[in-house]
Design an enzyme around this catalytic site. Structure first.
Site, short mmCIF file in Angstrom:
data_model
loop_
_atom_site.label_atom_id
_atom_site.label_comp_id
_atom_site.label_asym_id
_atom_site.label_seq_id
_atom_site.Cartn_x
_atom_site.Cartn_y
_atom_site.Cartn_z
N ARG A 72 -11.85 -0.50 -4.86
CA ARG A 72 -10.81 0.19 -5.76
C ARG A 72 -9.50 -0.68 -5.66
O ARG A 72 -9.21 -1.16 -4.83
CB ARG A 72 -10.42 1.44 -5.17
CG ARG A 72 -11.49 2.47 -5.58
CD ARG A 72 -10.89 3.82 -5.31
NE ARG A 72 -10.26 4.19 -4.13
CZ ARG A 72 -9.53 5.41 -4.13
NH1 ARG A 72 -10.02 6.20 -4.79
NH2 ARG A 72 -8.94 5.47 -3.11
N THR A 114 -3.78 0.57 -9.21
CA THR A 114 -4.27 1.33 -10.27
C THR A 114 -5.36 2.25 -9.67
O THR A 114 -5.66 3.27 -10.68
CB THR A 114 -5.03 0.38 -11.06
OG1 THR A 114 -6.11 -0.38 -10.89
CG2 THR A 114 -3.91 -0.75 -11.91
N ASP A 123 -10.94 6.66 5.01
CA ASP A 123 -11.46 5.69 4.28
C ASP A 123 -12.99 5.39 4.86
O ASP A 123 -12.94 5.13 5.92
CB ASP A 123 -10.78 4.38 4.62
CG ASP A 123 -11.15 3.16 3.60
OD1 ASP A 123 -10.61 2.68 2.58
OD2 ASP A 123 -12.38 2.90 3.74
N ASP A 183 -13.90 1.90 6.02
CA ASP A 183 -13.11 1.59 7.47
C ASP A 183 -13.73 2.22 8.53
O ASP A 183 -14.07 1.57 9.76
CB ASP A 183 -11.75 1.77 7.42
CG ASP A 183 -10.98 0.64 6.52
OD1 ASP A 183 -11.42 -0.38 6.25
OD2 ASP A 183 -9.90 0.98 5.97
#
Ligand code: PRP
Ligand code: URA
Length: 211
Positions: free
Chosen positions: A106, A110, A202, A205
Site C-alpha cells: 500500500r 494514497t 500491521d 510487521d
C-alpha cells in the site's frame, strides 16, 4: 452494506485465538502460530461447499460407500507478503494445491495498492481459487488481486481474510459481488492511516518482526 456473501466464523476456537492474535503483547512466534491456526479453521468454513462424489472404499472389514472431493483442483493465491503465512496453512489442508503470488504494497500516502510481483499457476481458470490475505482494510489490495484473477478467467474466487473493515468488504462486493468472503472478524472502521480499528496493527510487521 452490499448483496455479497460474508461469513464471520464465530466458532469459540476462532474467537479465542483471534483475541490472542490482536493482543499487542503477543510475540512474533505466537502471532505466526495463531495466524496459521485461525487460517485452518477459516478455510474449513470457506470450503464447506466443495462438491463431493460417491465412491466405494474397502476398509479392512468391509466395502462401504464413501465420498471424495470431486470438483476442480485447487489453487491458493497469497497476497504478499502477509498472505504467505496463510498460504502455508492452506497447503496443510490441501497439499496438492497450486500456489500463486501477487506482490502488492500500500502506498503510505494514497493507501492505494502498488503491484510489484505476479506469478500464477498455469491454467488457473480451471481451478478452484482461494485468495488469502490477513487484512481487508480499504479493499484496494483485494480488489486489485481479484481483478488480476478475473482477467485470467477465474470465475468465482473465494476470499479468506482474518480481519476486515466494512469499507473493505464494501469495496470487494461493489466490484466483485460474486466473491464469497470468510472472516474471523468484521471490525468497526478504518483510522486516518487506513488501519483497521481495533484490528491487530500491521499484519506483515507482526508476522515477520519488521518493526
Ligand atoms: C496489508 C495486508 C493487505 C493490505 C490490506 O499489506 O496484508 O495486503 O495491507 O490493505 P487494503 O485493504 O487497504 O489494500 P501491506 O500493504 O501492509 O503489505 P505487506 O503485507 O507487505 O506488509
Ligand atoms: N494492513 C495491515 O496490516 N493492517 C491494517 O490494519 C490495514 C492494512
Amino acid at each position: 452494506m452490499s448483496g455479497g456473501s460474508v461469513v464471520v466464523v464465530d466458532h469459540p476456537l476462532v474467537q479465542h485465538k483471534l483475541a490472542l492474535l490482536r493482543d499487542r503483547s503477543t510475540s512474533v512466534r505466537d502471532f505466526r502460530a495463531l495466524a496459521r491456526e485461525i487460517t485452518l479453521l477459516l478455510a474449513y468454513e470457506a470450503l464447506r461447499d466443495l462438491p463431493l462424489a460417491d465412491r466405494t472404499v474397502t476398509t479392512p472389514l468391509a466395502e462401504t460407500a464413501a465420498q471424495r472431493l470431486a470438483g476442480k483442483k485447487m489453487a491458493v493465491v497469497g497476497v504478499l507478503r502477509a498472505g504467505l503465512s496463510m498460504v502455508e496453512a492452506i497447503l496443510e489442508l490441501v497439499p496438492s494445491a497450486r500456489v500463486g503470488h501477487i506482490g502488492l504494497y500500500r502506498d503510505p500516502v494514497t493507501h492505494l495498492p502498488v503491484e510489484y510481483y505476479k506469478k500464477l499457476p498455469a491454467e488457473i481458470r480451471d481451478r478452484e481459487v482461494l485468495v488469502v490475505d490477513p487484512m481487508l482494510a480499504t479493499g484496494g489490495s483485494a480488489v486489485a488481486t481479484l481483478d488480476i484473477l478475473k482477467a485470467k478467467g477465474v470465475a468465482r474466487p473465494r476470499l479468506v481474510c482474518l480481519i476486515a473493515a466494512p469499507e473493505g468488504v464494501g469495496a470487494v462486493h461493489e466490484k466483485h459481488p460474486e466473491v464469497p468472503i470468510t472472516l474471523a472478524a468484521l471490525d468497526s472502521h478504518l483510522d486516518d492511516h487506513a488501519y483497521i480499528v481495533p484490528g491487530l496493527g500491521d499484519a506483515g510487521d507482526r508476522l515477520y518482526g519488521t518493526k
